[in-house]
Design a protein around this motif. Structure first.
Motif, PDB file in Angstrom:
ATOM      1  N   THR A  20       0.571  -1.186  -0.170  1.00 18.39           N
ATOM      2  CA  THR A  20      -0.058   0.065  -0.068  1.00 18.39           C
ATOM      3  C   THR A  20       0.760   1.348  -0.028  1.00 18.39           C
ATOM      4  OG1 THR A  20      -1.845  -1.113   1.209  1.00 18.39           O
ATOM      5  CG2 THR A  20      -1.673   1.378   1.443  1.00 18.39           C
ATOM      6  N   GLN A  72      -7.652   0.391  -1.299  1.00 15.60           N
ATOM      7  CA  GLN A  72      -8.095  -0.747  -0.261  1.00 15.60           C
ATOM      8  C   GLN A  72      -9.340  -0.658   0.542  1.00 15.60           C
ATOM      9  OE1 GLN A  72      -5.098  -2.546   2.078  1.00 15.60           O
ATOM     10  NE2 GLN A  72      -6.087  -4.395   2.566  1.00 15.60           N
ATOM     11  N   ASP A  98      -5.615  -1.317  -4.990  1.00 19.03           N
ATOM     12  CA  ASP A  98      -4.975  -1.995  -3.969  1.00 19.03           C
ATOM     13  C   ASP A  98      -5.953  -2.950  -3.375  1.00 19.03           C
ATOM     14  OD1 ASP A  98      -3.274  -2.387  -1.940  1.00 19.03           O
ATOM     15  OD2 ASP A  98      -3.652  -0.401  -0.962  1.00 19.03           O
TER      16      ASP A  98
END
Length: 225
Positions: free
Chosen positions: A44, A84, A160
């Protein structure tokens, strides 16, 4: 077509030790790069640096030779990030989340609606368009975030862990969509902990404790171990 280059990048949070160390990779248009590694390896963080959210302590991230200054500059260079945590507004519908992003980018209302409908259809979300985000399942929210990223039609698409909450059918649908984005000429980066999903990509950059190891693909590019 747009090329993103990460050149000897190290990233740290505040005065802490770097969580990424001397990472280099070139993200080429028309190809999908998988970024893999265990939790905490720096996946990330690497995508955040590529998206202009984090300024490297050393090295540079460039788009067609222009160093990214910050997130706004990255957006201007058509770098799209699907985070994410999906980054959706819970009080808006799925469709509104996509349209608001498009209008902020400069699209008119009619164009924003057209692109929203197309993107939602590609992710199998036509029936959920008018539902509030908070009413959607985790997988549906994830796919809505991907639809928003697709609608923005970035020259660089950063995704992500976007398949983490999806079943096998929808995971394959997302991988097919990422392949379609590469086919139209986008440079695609896909951070994932799923080895099967990574195997479907053109190249793989494996991170361990913030250091990069090229697993396959891009064999002509030196990447520090």
């Amino acid at each position: 077509m747009t090329t993103l280059v990460v050149d000897a990048v190290s990233v740290a949070y505040g005065k802490d030790e770097p969580v990424l160390r001397d990472v280099s990779i070139q993200v080429e248009p028309g190809r999908i790069l998988a970024v893999t590694g265990p939790s905490g390896a720096g996946k990330t963080t690497l995508l955040s640096a590529m998206a202009g959210l984090l300024r490297p302590r050393a090295g540079s991230v460039t788009v067609d030779g222009v160093a990214l200054r910050d997130r706004d500059h990255a957006v201007a260079q058509r770098v799209v990030l699907v985070p994410q945590d999906n980054g959706l507004a819970a009080i808006l519908t799925a469709a509104e989340n996509v349209q608001v992003a498009l209008i902020a980018q400069g699209a008119g209302p009619a164009e924003a609606r057209r692109r929203m409908v197309e993107a939602m259809d590609r992710l199998g979300l036509a029936a959920q368009s008018d539902q509030l985000v908070e009413e959607l399942s985790g997988g549906q929210q994830q796919r809505t975030a991907i639809a928003r990223g697709l609608a923005l039609a970035g020259a660089v698409l950063l995704a992500d862990e976007v398949t983490s909450e999806l079943d096998a059918t929808n995971r394959q649908k997302v991988l097919d969509v990422l392949r379609d984005e590469a086919a139209r000429g986008a440079a695609v980066v896909f951070a994932t902990h799923d080895p099967e999903a990574a195997a479907a990509c053109d190249a793989e950059l494996h991170l361990v404790d913030g250091r990069a190891e090229l697993i396959r693909g891009y064999s002509d590019l030196p990447v520090p171990a």
